[in-house]
Design an enzyme around this catalytic site. Structure first.
Site, PDB file in Angstrom:
ATOM      1  N   ASP A 187       0.819  -1.201   0.000  1.00  0.00           N
ATOM      2  CA  ASP A 187       0.000   0.000   0.000  1.00  0.00           C
ATOM      3  C   ASP A 187       0.861   1.262   0.000  1.00  0.00           C
ATOM      4  OD1 ASP A 187      -2.674   1.343   0.565  1.00  0.00           O
ATOM      5  OD2 ASP A 187      -1.527   1.989   2.314  1.00  0.00           O
ATOM      6  N   GLU A 231       1.358   0.035  -4.918  1.00  0.00           N
ATOM      7  CA  GLU A 231       0.472   1.165  -5.131  1.00  0.00           C
ATOM      8  C   GLU A 231       1.347   2.406  -4.983  1.00  0.00           C
ATOM      9  OE1 GLU A 231      -3.533   3.352  -3.405  1.00  0.00           O
ATOM     10  OE2 GLU A 231      -2.086   2.481  -2.030  1.00  0.00           O
TER      11      GLU A 231
END
Length: 603
Positions: free
Chosen positions: A261, A298
Protein backbone atom coordinates in the site's frame (compact mmCIF):
# COMPACT_ATOMS: atom_id res chain seq x y z
CA UNK A 1 12.43 -22.84 7.01
CA UNK A 2 13.36 -19.20 7.62
CA UNK A 3 13.05 -17.53 10.99
CA UNK A 4 12.31 -13.83 10.94
CA UNK A 5 14.50 -11.58 13.03
CA UNK A 6 11.91 -11.12 15.81
CA UNK A 7 8.88 -13.01 17.10
CA UNK A 8 8.28 -16.46 18.58
CA UNK A 9 8.91 -19.71 16.75
CA UNK A 10 9.49 -23.38 17.44
CA UNK A 11 13.05 -24.68 17.34
CA UNK A 12 13.01 -28.43 17.96
CA UNK A 13 11.76 -28.94 21.50
CA UNK A 14 11.97 -25.28 22.37
CA UNK A 15 10.02 -22.09 21.74
CA UNK A 16 12.37 -19.20 21.06
CA UNK A 17 11.21 -15.65 21.80
CA UNK A 18 13.01 -12.66 20.33
CA UNK A 19 12.07 -8.99 20.51
CA UNK A 20 13.93 -5.86 19.40
CA UNK A 21 14.18 -3.07 21.99
CA UNK A 22 17.58 -1.35 21.62
CA UNK A 23 16.98 1.40 24.19
CA UNK A 24 15.48 -0.89 26.83
CA UNK A 25 17.59 -2.01 29.78
CA UNK A 26 15.48 -4.94 30.96
CA UNK A 27 12.88 -7.08 29.23
CA UNK A 28 10.63 -9.62 30.93
CA UNK A 29 8.53 -12.27 29.23
CA UNK A 30 5.20 -12.99 30.94
CA UNK A 31 4.07 -16.40 29.79
CA UNK A 32 0.61 -17.90 30.26
CA UNK A 33 1.89 -21.35 29.40
CA UNK A 34 3.81 -21.30 32.66
CA UNK A 35 0.89 -19.96 34.72
CA UNK A 36 1.82 -16.30 34.36
CA UNK A 37 5.44 -16.95 35.16
CA UNK A 38 7.86 -14.10 34.51
CA UNK A 39 11.19 -14.72 32.79
CA UNK A 40 14.03 -12.26 32.32
CA UNK A 41 15.38 -12.09 28.79
CA UNK A 42 18.99 -11.60 27.65
CA UNK A 43 19.98 -8.76 25.33
CA UNK A 44 22.60 -8.93 22.54
CA UNK A 45 24.70 -6.16 21.00
CA UNK A 46 22.09 -5.42 18.30
CA UNK A 47 19.36 -4.69 20.84
CA UNK A 48 17.47 -7.98 20.60
CA UNK A 49 16.21 -9.67 23.76
CA UNK A 50 15.99 -13.48 23.57
CA UNK A 51 14.72 -16.41 25.61
CA UNK A 52 14.09 -20.11 25.00
CA UNK A 53 11.46 -22.15 26.85
CA UNK A 54 10.63 -25.86 26.58
CA UNK A 55 8.02 -26.52 23.92
CA UNK A 56 4.73 -27.95 25.18
CA UNK A 57 1.80 -29.17 23.15
CA UNK A 58 -0.59 -26.61 24.60
CA UNK A 59 -1.63 -23.02 23.99
CA UNK A 60 1.13 -20.55 24.83
CA UNK A 61 0.09 -16.93 25.31
CA UNK A 62 2.56 -14.27 26.32
CA UNK A 63 3.38 -10.57 26.59
CA UNK A 64 6.50 -8.46 27.15
CA UNK A 65 7.29 -5.93 29.87
CA UNK A 66 10.05 -3.50 28.74
CA UNK A 67 11.63 -1.75 31.71
CA UNK A 68 8.65 -2.62 33.91
CA UNK A 69 6.06 -1.07 31.58
CA UNK A 70 3.05 -2.87 30.21
CA UNK A 71 2.83 -5.75 29.73
CA UNK A 72 2.31 -5.37 25.97
CA UNK A 73 1.72 -7.82 23.11
CA UNK A 74 4.66 -8.96 20.98
CA UNK A 75 5.32 -6.41 18.19
CA UNK A 76 5.95 -9.39 15.89
CA UNK A 77 3.01 -11.44 17.19
CA UNK A 78 1.70 -14.08 14.79
CA UNK A 79 -1.76 -14.24 16.41
CA UNK A 80 -3.83 -11.99 18.67
CA UNK A 81 -6.88 -14.09 19.62
CA UNK A 82 -7.97 -11.52 22.23
CA UNK A 83 -7.57 -8.55 19.91
CA UNK A 84 -5.00 -5.78 19.68
CA UNK A 85 -4.75 -5.23 23.44
CA UNK A 86 -4.60 -8.88 24.52
CA UNK A 87 -1.98 -11.58 24.89
CA UNK A 88 -0.03 -12.78 21.87
CA UNK A 89 -0.34 -16.47 21.05
CA UNK A 90 2.52 -18.63 19.81
CA UNK A 91 1.84 -20.25 16.41
CA UNK A 92 3.57 -23.50 15.52
CA UNK A 93 3.77 -23.14 11.75
CA UNK A 94 5.20 -26.65 11.34
CA UNK A 95 1.87 -28.25 12.28
CA UNK A 96 -0.23 -27.21 9.28
CA UNK A 97 -0.40 -29.98 6.65
CA UNK A 98 0.01 -28.35 3.24
CA UNK A 99 -1.12 -30.19 0.11
CA UNK A 100 0.23 -27.67 -2.44
CA UNK A 101 3.74 -29.10 -2.73
CA UNK A 102 3.50 -29.19 -6.53
CA UNK A 103 2.30 -25.59 -6.81
CA UNK A 104 4.86 -23.25 -8.37
CA UNK A 105 2.67 -20.22 -9.05
CA UNK A 106 1.82 -18.36 -12.24
CA UNK A 107 3.67 -15.92 -14.46
CA UNK A 108 2.46 -12.42 -13.67
CA UNK A 109 1.39 -11.65 -17.23
CA UNK A 110 -1.14 -14.51 -17.14
CA UNK A 111 -3.02 -13.28 -14.07
CA UNK A 112 -6.64 -12.20 -13.83
CA UNK A 113 -6.70 -10.60 -10.38
CA UNK A 114 -9.76 -10.41 -8.12
CA UNK A 115 -9.64 -8.08 -5.11
CA UNK A 116 -11.83 -9.01 -2.16
CA UNK A 117 -12.48 -7.97 1.41
CA UNK A 118 -12.70 -11.02 3.65
CA UNK A 119 -15.33 -9.58 5.99
CA UNK A 120 -17.81 -8.56 3.28
CA UNK A 121 -17.23 -11.24 0.65
CA UNK A 122 -19.45 -13.77 2.46
CA UNK A 123 -22.19 -13.58 5.11
CA UNK A 124 -19.82 -15.29 7.56
CA UNK A 125 -16.91 -12.96 6.80
CA UNK A 126 -14.19 -15.60 7.29
CA UNK A 127 -11.38 -17.22 5.32
CA UNK A 128 -13.14 -20.57 5.59
CA UNK A 129 -16.34 -19.20 4.03
CA UNK A 130 -14.43 -18.07 0.92
CA UNK A 131 -13.28 -21.59 0.05
CA UNK A 132 -16.64 -22.88 -1.36
CA UNK A 133 -16.74 -19.92 -3.76
CA UNK A 134 -13.30 -20.50 -5.26
CA UNK A 135 -14.56 -23.04 -7.80
CA UNK A 136 -16.99 -20.49 -9.27
CA UNK A 137 -14.19 -17.95 -9.57
CA UNK A 138 -11.95 -20.52 -11.26
CA UNK A 139 -14.76 -21.41 -13.68
CA UNK A 140 -15.09 -17.73 -14.55
CA UNK A 141 -11.37 -17.59 -15.36
CA UNK A 142 -10.15 -15.82 -12.23
CA UNK A 143 -6.71 -17.23 -11.44
CA UNK A 144 -5.56 -14.89 -8.65
CA UNK A 145 -7.32 -13.43 -5.63
CA UNK A 146 -5.97 -10.40 -3.80
CA UNK A 147 -7.06 -10.11 -0.17
CA UNK A 148 -7.38 -6.68 1.38
CA UNK A 149 -5.17 -6.44 4.50
CA UNK A 150 -5.77 -9.16 7.09
CA UNK A 151 -3.27 -8.17 9.78
CA UNK A 152 -4.77 -7.70 13.25
CA UNK A 153 -6.73 -4.47 13.56
CA UNK A 154 -9.01 -3.07 16.31
CA UNK A 155 -12.39 -4.76 16.64
CA UNK A 156 -13.93 -7.00 13.97
CA UNK A 157 -14.79 -4.53 11.17
CA UNK A 158 -12.15 -2.63 9.24
CA UNK A 159 -10.73 -2.26 5.75
CA UNK A 160 -7.45 -3.46 7.25
CA UNK A 161 -5.33 -0.38 6.72
CA UNK A 162 -5.50 0.38 10.46
CA UNK A 163 -3.59 -2.82 11.26
CA UNK A 164 -1.20 -2.70 14.22
CA UNK A 165 0.31 -6.20 14.15
CA UNK A 166 1.68 -6.72 10.62
CA UNK A 167 2.63 -10.39 11.28
CA UNK A 168 -0.65 -11.39 12.93
CA UNK A 169 -3.58 -12.84 10.94
CA UNK A 170 -6.82 -11.28 12.09
CA UNK A 171 -8.69 -13.28 14.70
CA UNK A 172 -12.23 -12.44 13.49
CA UNK A 173 -11.40 -13.80 10.02
CA UNK A 174 -10.34 -17.17 11.45
CA UNK A 175 -6.67 -16.74 12.30
CA UNK A 176 -3.55 -18.36 10.85
CA UNK A 177 -4.75 -21.89 10.08
CA UNK A 178 -7.87 -20.71 8.26
CA UNK A 179 -5.79 -18.42 6.05
CA UNK A 180 -3.45 -21.30 5.27
CA UNK A 181 -6.43 -23.51 4.44
CA UNK A 182 -7.74 -20.85 2.04
CA UNK A 183 -4.36 -20.56 0.30
CA UNK A 184 -4.02 -24.33 0.10
CA UNK A 185 -7.52 -24.73 -1.39
CA UNK A 186 -6.93 -21.92 -3.89
CA UNK A 187 -3.71 -23.50 -5.10
CA UNK A 188 -5.55 -26.78 -5.54
CA UNK A 189 -7.85 -25.00 -8.02
CA UNK A 190 -5.02 -23.20 -9.82
CA UNK A 191 -5.66 -19.85 -8.14
CA UNK A 192 -2.78 -17.71 -6.87
CA UNK A 193 -3.25 -15.76 -3.64
CA UNK A 194 -1.97 -12.22 -3.09
CA UNK A 195 -2.22 -10.13 0.06
CA UNK A 196 -2.38 -6.36 0.46
CA UNK A 197 0.00 -5.28 3.23
CA UNK A 198 0.72 -1.90 4.84
CA UNK A 199 4.25 -0.88 5.79
CA UNK A 200 3.96 2.90 5.38
CA UNK A 201 2.37 3.42 8.80
CA UNK A 202 0.88 1.57 11.77
CA UNK A 203 -2.71 2.16 12.90
CA UNK A 204 -3.47 4.25 16.00
CA UNK A 205 -5.37 1.84 18.29
CA UNK A 206 -3.31 -0.98 19.81
CA UNK A 207 -0.06 0.46 18.46
CA UNK A 208 2.52 -0.46 21.13
CA UNK A 209 5.61 -0.38 18.92
CA UNK A 210 6.84 2.88 20.41
CA UNK A 211 7.28 1.20 23.80
CA UNK A 212 9.86 -1.17 22.30
CA UNK A 213 11.98 1.03 20.06
CA UNK A 214 12.23 3.97 17.65
CA UNK A 215 9.96 2.50 14.99
CA UNK A 216 8.71 5.96 14.03
CA UNK A 217 10.29 9.24 12.96
CA UNK A 218 9.32 12.90 12.98
CA UNK A 219 11.53 13.60 9.93
CA UNK A 220 8.66 12.68 7.60
CA UNK A 221 4.88 12.64 7.84
CA UNK A 222 2.13 10.52 6.28
CA UNK A 223 -1.60 11.31 5.95
CA UNK A 224 -2.31 8.55 8.49
CA UNK A 225 0.18 9.25 11.27
CA UNK A 226 3.89 9.01 12.00
CA UNK A 227 6.19 7.73 9.27
CA UNK A 228 8.25 4.57 9.69
CA UNK A 229 11.90 5.12 10.72
CA UNK A 230 13.87 3.43 7.93
CA UNK A 231 16.90 5.74 7.81
CA UNK A 232 17.37 7.36 11.22
CA UNK A 233 19.08 6.35 14.46
CA UNK A 234 18.41 2.76 15.53
CA UNK A 235 16.69 2.06 12.20
CA UNK A 236 18.44 -1.28 11.53
CA UNK A 237 15.92 -3.19 13.62
CA UNK A 238 13.02 -1.38 11.95
CA UNK A 239 14.36 -2.25 8.50
CA UNK A 240 14.68 -5.89 9.50
CA UNK A 241 11.17 -5.91 11.00
CA UNK A 242 9.50 -4.74 7.80
CA UNK A 243 11.76 -6.45 5.25
CA UNK A 244 11.39 -9.79 7.07
CA UNK A 245 7.62 -9.33 6.90
CA UNK A 246 7.72 -9.84 3.13
CA UNK A 247 9.60 -13.13 3.47
CA UNK A 248 7.25 -14.18 6.27
CA UNK A 249 4.16 -14.20 4.05
CA UNK A 250 5.93 -16.20 1.38
CA UNK A 251 7.39 -18.80 3.71
CA UNK A 252 4.72 -19.40 6.34
CA UNK A 253 1.57 -18.78 4.28
CA UNK A 254 2.68 -19.87 0.78
CA UNK A 255 1.40 -16.61 -0.70
CA UNK A 256 2.14 -15.91 -4.35
CA UNK A 257 2.76 -12.22 -3.88
CA UNK A 258 2.01 -9.02 -2.04
CA UNK A 259 0.49 -5.68 -2.93
CA UNK A 260 2.20 -2.92 -0.93
CA UNK A 261 0.00 0.00 0.00
CA UNK A 262 1.04 3.59 -0.83
CA UNK A 263 4.78 3.09 -1.21
CA UNK A 264 5.17 6.82 -1.91
CA UNK A 265 4.70 7.30 1.84
CA UNK A 266 7.67 5.06 2.67
CA UNK A 267 10.73 7.27 3.14
CA UNK A 268 14.39 6.22 3.10
CA UNK A 269 17.39 8.39 2.18
CA UNK A 270 20.00 5.79 3.08
CA UNK A 271 22.76 4.75 0.68
CA UNK A 272 21.36 1.21 0.60
CA UNK A 273 17.64 1.66 0.13
CA UNK A 274 14.99 -0.33 1.93
CA UNK A 275 13.95 -1.85 -1.40
CA UNK A 276 17.50 -3.07 -2.04
CA UNK A 277 17.40 -4.80 1.34
CA UNK A 278 14.05 -6.38 0.53
CA UNK A 279 15.21 -7.74 -2.81
CA UNK A 280 18.49 -9.03 -1.43
CA UNK A 281 16.56 -11.00 1.18
CA UNK A 282 14.11 -12.24 -1.44
CA UNK A 283 16.99 -13.32 -3.68
CA UNK A 284 18.48 -15.39 -0.90
CA UNK A 285 15.09 -16.81 0.08
CA UNK A 286 14.24 -17.86 -3.45
CA UNK A 287 17.48 -19.80 -3.79
CA UNK A 288 15.73 -22.63 -1.99
CA UNK A 289 12.08 -21.71 -2.63
CA UNK A 290 10.71 -23.09 -5.89
CA UNK A 291 7.62 -20.86 -5.93
CA UNK A 292 7.35 -17.55 -7.76
CA UNK A 293 6.71 -14.49 -5.64
CA UNK A 294 5.47 -11.19 -7.07
CA UNK A 295 5.51 -7.69 -5.56
CA UNK A 296 2.93 -5.11 -6.68
CA UNK A 297 3.09 -1.46 -5.66
CA UNK A 298 0.47 1.17 -5.13
CA UNK A 299 2.27 4.39 -6.02
CA UNK A 300 1.16 7.97 -6.45
CA UNK A 301 4.43 9.00 -8.07
CA UNK A 302 3.76 8.19 -11.75
CA UNK A 303 7.40 7.16 -11.87
CA UNK A 304 8.73 4.29 -14.00
CA UNK A 305 11.44 3.82 -11.34
CA UNK A 306 8.89 1.87 -9.29
CA UNK A 307 9.10 -1.08 -11.69
CA UNK A 308 12.77 -0.75 -12.61
CA UNK A 309 15.19 -3.27 -11.07
CA UNK A 310 17.02 -2.13 -7.94
CA UNK A 311 20.38 -2.59 -9.71
CA UNK A 312 19.24 0.08 -12.19
CA UNK A 313 18.25 2.51 -9.46
CA UNK A 314 14.63 1.42 -9.25
CA UNK A 315 12.45 -0.05 -6.53
CA UNK A 316 12.24 -3.48 -8.10
CA UNK A 317 8.48 -4.05 -8.14
CA UNK A 318 7.12 -6.40 -10.75
CA UNK A 319 4.11 -4.17 -11.34
CA UNK A 320 2.19 -1.21 -9.99
CA UNK A 321 -1.44 -0.12 -9.99
CA UNK A 322 -2.23 2.25 -12.87
CA UNK A 323 -4.72 4.79 -11.53
CA UNK A 324 -4.46 6.92 -14.67
CA UNK A 325 -6.10 4.16 -16.71
CA UNK A 326 -9.07 4.06 -14.35
CA UNK A 327 -9.49 7.84 -14.33
CA UNK A 328 -9.18 8.23 -18.11
CA UNK A 329 -11.72 5.45 -18.73
CA UNK A 330 -14.18 6.39 -16.00
CA UNK A 331 -14.71 9.99 -17.13
CA UNK A 332 -15.72 8.69 -20.57
CA UNK A 333 -18.24 6.31 -19.03
CA UNK A 334 -19.78 8.77 -16.57
CA UNK A 335 -20.08 12.47 -17.40
CA UNK A 336 -20.07 13.36 -13.70
CA UNK A 337 -16.66 11.78 -13.44
CA UNK A 338 -15.08 14.98 -14.73
CA UNK A 339 -16.12 16.71 -11.51
CA UNK A 340 -14.22 14.10 -9.53
CA UNK A 341 -11.15 13.88 -11.80
CA UNK A 342 -10.68 17.42 -13.05
CA UNK A 343 -7.53 16.62 -15.02
CA UNK A 344 -9.20 13.91 -17.12
CA UNK A 345 -11.96 13.94 -19.72
CA UNK A 346 -10.61 13.48 -23.26
CA UNK A 347 -10.50 10.45 -25.50
CA UNK A 348 -6.86 11.22 -26.22
CA UNK A 349 -6.00 10.61 -22.58
CA UNK A 350 -7.48 7.12 -22.72
CA UNK A 351 -5.56 6.49 -25.94
CA UNK A 352 -2.37 7.54 -24.13
CA UNK A 353 -3.24 5.30 -21.17
CA UNK A 354 -3.56 2.34 -23.55
CA UNK A 355 -0.39 3.07 -25.47
CA UNK A 356 1.97 4.52 -22.84
CA UNK A 357 0.58 3.87 -19.36
CA UNK A 358 0.90 7.10 -17.37
CA UNK A 359 -1.34 9.87 -18.67
CA UNK A 360 0.35 12.44 -16.44
CA UNK A 361 3.94 12.16 -17.55
CA UNK A 362 5.52 15.51 -16.78
CA UNK A 363 2.82 18.03 -17.64
CA UNK A 364 0.96 20.41 -15.35
CA UNK A 365 -1.78 18.81 -13.25
CA UNK A 366 -4.48 21.08 -11.82
CA UNK A 367 -5.30 18.79 -8.92
CA UNK A 368 -1.68 18.87 -7.77
CA UNK A 369 -1.00 22.47 -8.83
CA UNK A 370 2.32 21.43 -10.33
CA UNK A 371 3.92 19.29 -13.01
CA UNK A 372 3.66 15.60 -12.26
CA UNK A 373 4.99 12.25 -13.44
CA UNK A 374 7.36 10.90 -16.05
CA UNK A 375 6.85 8.91 -19.23
CA UNK A 376 6.25 5.15 -19.05
CA UNK A 377 6.10 4.70 -22.81
CA UNK A 378 8.86 2.10 -22.81
CA UNK A 379 7.53 0.07 -19.88
CA UNK A 380 6.02 -3.34 -20.71
CA UNK A 381 2.29 -3.69 -20.24
CA UNK A 382 2.55 -6.46 -17.67
CA UNK A 383 4.26 -4.00 -15.33
CA UNK A 384 0.86 -2.38 -14.69
CA UNK A 385 -2.34 -3.56 -13.00
CA UNK A 386 -5.52 -1.88 -14.25
CA UNK A 387 -9.09 -1.85 -12.98
CA UNK A 388 -12.50 -0.23 -13.36
CA UNK A 389 -13.17 -0.54 -9.64
CA UNK A 390 -11.33 -1.23 -6.40
CA UNK A 391 -11.92 -0.68 -2.69
CA UNK A 392 -10.79 2.95 -2.92
CA UNK A 393 -12.91 3.92 -5.92
CA UNK A 394 -16.13 2.78 -4.21
CA UNK A 395 -15.29 3.21 -0.54
CA UNK A 396 -14.00 6.75 -0.91
CA UNK A 397 -17.35 7.96 -2.21
CA UNK A 398 -19.84 9.27 0.31
CA UNK A 399 -22.43 6.78 -0.93
CA UNK A 400 -20.00 3.92 -1.49
CA UNK A 401 -21.19 3.62 -5.09
CA UNK A 402 -19.77 0.98 -7.37
CA UNK A 403 -19.48 1.57 -11.12
CA UNK A 404 -22.68 -0.47 -11.58
CA UNK A 405 -24.58 2.19 -9.58
CA UNK A 406 -23.15 5.03 -11.65
CA UNK A 407 -23.55 3.85 -15.26
CA UNK A 408 -26.04 1.76 -17.23
CA UNK A 409 -25.53 -1.89 -18.24
CA UNK A 410 -24.35 -0.98 -21.75
CA UNK A 411 -21.54 1.09 -20.30
CA UNK A 412 -20.74 -1.61 -17.75
CA UNK A 413 -20.16 -3.98 -20.66
CA UNK A 414 -17.96 -1.42 -22.40
CA UNK A 415 -15.97 -0.91 -19.20
CA UNK A 416 -15.33 -4.62 -18.73
CA UNK A 417 -14.28 -5.01 -22.36
CA UNK A 418 -12.02 -1.95 -22.24
CA UNK A 419 -10.32 -3.51 -19.22
CA UNK A 420 -9.88 -7.04 -20.56
CA UNK A 421 -8.69 -5.89 -23.98
CA UNK A 422 -5.98 -3.68 -22.49
CA UNK A 423 -2.26 -4.57 -22.67
CA UNK A 424 -2.13 -4.65 -18.86
CA UNK A 425 -2.88 -7.15 -16.09
CA UNK A 426 -6.58 -6.73 -15.20
CA UNK A 427 -8.12 -6.72 -11.73
CA UNK A 428 -11.78 -6.98 -10.74
CA UNK A 429 -13.29 -5.97 -7.41
CA UNK A 430 -15.49 -8.57 -5.71
CA UNK A 431 -18.92 -8.74 -7.34
CA UNK A 432 -17.93 -6.60 -10.31
CA UNK A 433 -18.04 -9.66 -12.55
CA UNK A 434 -21.86 -9.74 -12.34
CA UNK A 435 -22.53 -6.05 -11.75
CA UNK A 436 -23.02 -6.18 -7.97
CA UNK A 437 -24.87 -3.01 -7.00
CA UNK A 438 -24.54 -3.16 -3.23
CA UNK A 439 -22.38 -0.21 -2.10
CA UNK A 440 -18.99 -0.67 -0.48
CA UNK A 441 -18.54 1.75 2.39
CA UNK A 442 -15.63 2.66 4.60
CA UNK A 443 -16.06 1.03 8.03
CA UNK A 444 -14.20 0.63 11.34
CA UNK A 445 -14.86 -0.79 14.82
CA UNK A 446 -12.60 1.13 17.18
CA UNK A 447 -13.02 1.05 20.96
CA UNK A 448 -11.45 4.42 21.80
CA UNK A 449 -14.26 7.06 21.93
CA UNK A 450 -11.93 9.92 21.00
CA UNK A 451 -10.59 8.02 18.03
CA UNK A 452 -14.12 7.15 16.90
CA UNK A 453 -15.09 10.84 16.97
CA UNK A 454 -11.92 11.76 15.06
CA UNK A 455 -12.64 9.20 12.33
CA UNK A 456 -16.26 10.30 11.92
CA UNK A 457 -15.36 13.99 11.76
CA UNK A 458 -12.44 13.25 9.46
CA UNK A 459 -14.71 11.53 6.96
CA UNK A 460 -17.18 14.42 7.02
CA UNK A 461 -14.41 16.94 6.36
CA UNK A 462 -12.98 14.78 3.59
CA UNK A 463 -16.22 14.93 1.61
CA UNK A 464 -16.91 18.64 1.97
CA UNK A 465 -15.04 19.40 -1.25
CA UNK A 466 -16.72 16.80 -3.46
CA UNK A 467 -19.87 18.87 -3.93
CA UNK A 468 -22.34 15.98 -4.25
CA UNK A 469 -24.27 17.04 -1.17
CA UNK A 470 -23.99 13.65 0.50
CA UNK A 471 -22.81 13.07 4.02
CA UNK A 472 -20.81 9.86 4.47
CA UNK A 473 -22.28 7.08 6.56
CA UNK A 474 -21.02 6.59 10.08
CA UNK A 475 -18.06 4.21 9.60
CA UNK A 476 -18.34 2.99 13.20
CA UNK A 477 -21.98 1.86 12.79
CA UNK A 478 -22.15 -1.91 12.27
CA UNK A 479 -24.90 -1.42 9.68
CA UNK A 480 -22.41 0.42 7.47
CA UNK A 481 -20.34 -2.76 7.43
CA UNK A 482 -23.32 -5.10 6.96
CA UNK A 483 -24.67 -3.05 4.05
CA UNK A 484 -21.31 -3.50 2.30
CA UNK A 485 -21.59 -7.28 2.04
CA UNK A 486 -22.06 -8.59 -1.48
CA UNK A 487 -24.96 -10.86 -2.46
CA UNK A 488 -23.38 -13.79 -4.26
CA UNK A 489 -26.75 -15.31 -5.24
CA UNK A 490 -27.42 -12.42 -7.65
CA UNK A 491 -24.92 -13.80 -10.15
CA UNK A 492 -27.44 -16.35 -11.47
CA UNK A 493 -30.33 -13.89 -11.93
CA UNK A 494 -31.42 -11.80 -14.93
CA UNK A 495 -29.13 -8.93 -15.86
CA UNK A 496 -26.53 -10.07 -13.32
CA UNK A 497 -26.26 -13.45 -15.07
CA UNK A 498 -25.97 -11.68 -18.45
CA UNK A 499 -23.11 -9.50 -17.20
CA UNK A 500 -21.42 -12.52 -15.63
CA UNK A 501 -21.56 -14.35 -18.99
CA UNK A 502 -20.11 -11.27 -20.70
CA UNK A 503 -17.23 -11.17 -18.22
CA UNK A 504 -16.52 -14.87 -18.75
CA UNK A 505 -16.51 -14.41 -22.53
CA UNK A 506 -13.99 -11.58 -22.24
CA UNK A 507 -11.71 -13.48 -19.86
CA UNK A 508 -11.78 -16.50 -22.17
CA UNK A 509 -10.89 -14.31 -25.14
CA UNK A 510 -8.05 -12.70 -23.21
CA UNK A 511 -6.64 -16.07 -22.22
CA UNK A 512 -6.91 -17.69 -25.65
CA UNK A 513 -6.22 -15.03 -28.27
CA UNK A 514 -2.54 -14.56 -29.04
CA UNK A 515 -2.89 -10.81 -29.69
CA UNK A 516 -4.05 -10.29 -26.10
CA UNK A 517 -1.04 -12.12 -24.69
CA UNK A 518 1.46 -9.67 -26.13
CA UNK A 519 2.51 -7.07 -23.55
CA UNK A 520 5.14 -5.36 -25.69
CA UNK A 521 4.08 -1.78 -26.45
CA UNK A 522 5.16 -2.31 -30.07
CA UNK A 523 2.18 -4.64 -30.39
CA UNK A 524 -0.40 -1.96 -29.64
CA UNK A 525 -1.69 1.04 -31.55
CA UNK A 526 -4.59 3.40 -30.84
CA UNK A 527 -6.53 5.59 -33.30
CA UNK A 528 -8.86 8.30 -32.02
CA UNK A 529 -12.01 8.12 -34.19
CA UNK A 530 -14.17 10.82 -32.56
CA UNK A 531 -14.11 12.71 -29.29
CA UNK A 532 -15.95 9.74 -27.76
CA UNK A 533 -14.66 6.73 -29.71
CA UNK A 534 -11.39 4.99 -30.48
CA UNK A 535 -9.90 2.00 -32.24
CA UNK A 536 -7.56 -0.18 -30.18
CA UNK A 537 -5.29 -2.44 -32.25
CA UNK A 538 -3.57 -5.45 -30.67
CA UNK A 539 -1.04 -7.67 -32.48
CA UNK A 540 0.54 -10.93 -31.37
CA UNK A 541 4.29 -11.31 -30.82
CA UNK A 542 4.71 -13.16 -34.10
CA UNK A 543 2.45 -10.60 -35.88
CA UNK A 544 0.19 -13.35 -37.20
CA UNK A 545 -2.85 -12.49 -35.09
CA UNK A 546 -4.45 -9.04 -34.98
CA UNK A 547 -7.46 -7.61 -33.15
CA UNK A 548 -9.32 -4.42 -34.04
CA UNK A 549 -11.35 -3.22 -31.07
CA UNK A 550 -13.82 -0.41 -31.80
CA UNK A 551 -15.06 1.30 -28.63
CA UNK A 552 -17.88 3.85 -28.63
CA UNK A 553 -18.53 5.77 -25.39
CA UNK A 554 -21.15 8.14 -26.80
CA UNK A 555 -24.93 7.88 -27.14
CA UNK A 556 -24.54 8.54 -30.87
CA UNK A 557 -24.09 5.94 -33.58
CA UNK A 558 -20.52 5.20 -34.58
CA UNK A 559 -20.05 4.15 -38.23
CA UNK A 560 -16.75 2.76 -39.45
CA UNK A 561 -15.23 0.61 -42.20
CA UNK A 562 -12.60 -2.08 -41.79
CA UNK A 563 -9.54 -2.33 -44.02
CA UNK A 564 -10.20 -4.50 -47.05
CA UNK A 565 -7.36 -6.86 -46.16
CA UNK A 566 -7.10 -9.19 -44.38
CA UNK A 567 -10.43 -10.92 -43.99
CA UNK A 568 -12.01 -9.90 -40.67
CA UNK A 569 -14.15 -11.97 -38.31
CA UNK A 570 -16.50 -10.32 -35.82
CA UNK A 571 -15.69 -12.21 -32.62
CA UNK A 572 -17.19 -9.98 -29.95
CA UNK A 573 -20.18 -7.63 -29.96
CA UNK A 574 -21.71 -5.97 -26.90
CA UNK A 575 -24.88 -5.20 -28.93
CA UNK A 576 -25.76 -8.65 -30.24
CA UNK A 577 -29.36 -7.79 -31.16
CA UNK A 578 -28.82 -4.51 -33.01
CA UNK A 579 -28.29 -3.77 -36.70
CA UNK A 580 -24.51 -4.04 -37.02
CA UNK A 581 -23.81 -3.47 -40.73
CA UNK A 582 -25.05 -1.31 -43.57
CA UNK A 583 -23.40 -2.31 -46.80
CA UNK A 584 -19.64 -2.31 -46.14
CA UNK A 585 -19.97 -0.02 -43.11
CA UNK A 586 -20.31 -1.26 -39.55
CA UNK A 587 -22.31 0.43 -36.81
CA UNK A 588 -22.16 0.66 -33.04
CA UNK A 589 -25.48 2.15 -32.00
CA UNK A 590 -24.65 4.03 -28.80
CA UNK A 591 -22.28 2.88 -26.06
CA UNK A 592 -20.79 -0.40 -27.20
CA UNK A 593 -17.84 -2.35 -28.48
CA UNK A 594 -17.08 -4.58 -31.46
CA UNK A 595 -13.96 -6.70 -31.78
CA UNK A 596 -12.67 -8.11 -35.06
CA UNK A 597 -9.90 -10.65 -35.63
CA UNK A 598 -8.00 -11.58 -38.75
CA UNK A 599 -8.44 -15.18 -37.62
CA UNK A 600 -11.41 -16.69 -35.74
CA UNK A 601 -9.18 -17.32 -32.71
CA UNK A 602 -5.50 -17.93 -32.13
CA UNK A 603 -4.23 -19.75 -29.04
Amino acid sequence: MIHVTAGAYRDGEQIRFRVWAPQTKQMNLICHQAKLATFRMEQDEEGYFSLALPWRDEVCRYQYAPDGQGPFPDPASHFQPEGVHGYSQFVDHTRFLWTDNEWRGRAFEHLILYELHVGTFTPEGTFEAIIPRLAALADLGINAIELMPVSEFPGSRNWGYDGVFPYSVHSAYGGPDQLKALVDAAHGLGISVFLDIVINHIGPEGNYLGYFGPYFTDKYATPWGKAINLDGEWSDGVRDYFSDLILFWSEYYHLDGLRLDAIHEIFDKGACSFWELVHEKLRMHQQYSSRVFHLIAESDLNSPRVVKPVYAGGMGFEAQWLDDFHHALYVLLDEKGRERYIDFGTIGQLAKAYKDGFVHSGGYVKFRKRKHGASSAGVRGDAFVVFNLNHDQAGNRAGGERLSQLVDPARQKVAMAALMLSPYVPMLFMGEEYGEDTPFFFFVSHTDPELIRAVIEGRKNEFKDFGDGQEPRNPQDEQTFLHSKIHWEKRSEGLYAHLLAWTKTLITLRQTHAALRNFDKDGIAVDVLTDRALLLKRTSRDERATLYCYINFSNEKLTFSLPEEPRWHLILDSQENTQTKTGSAWNIDGPGIKVFSNVPNVT
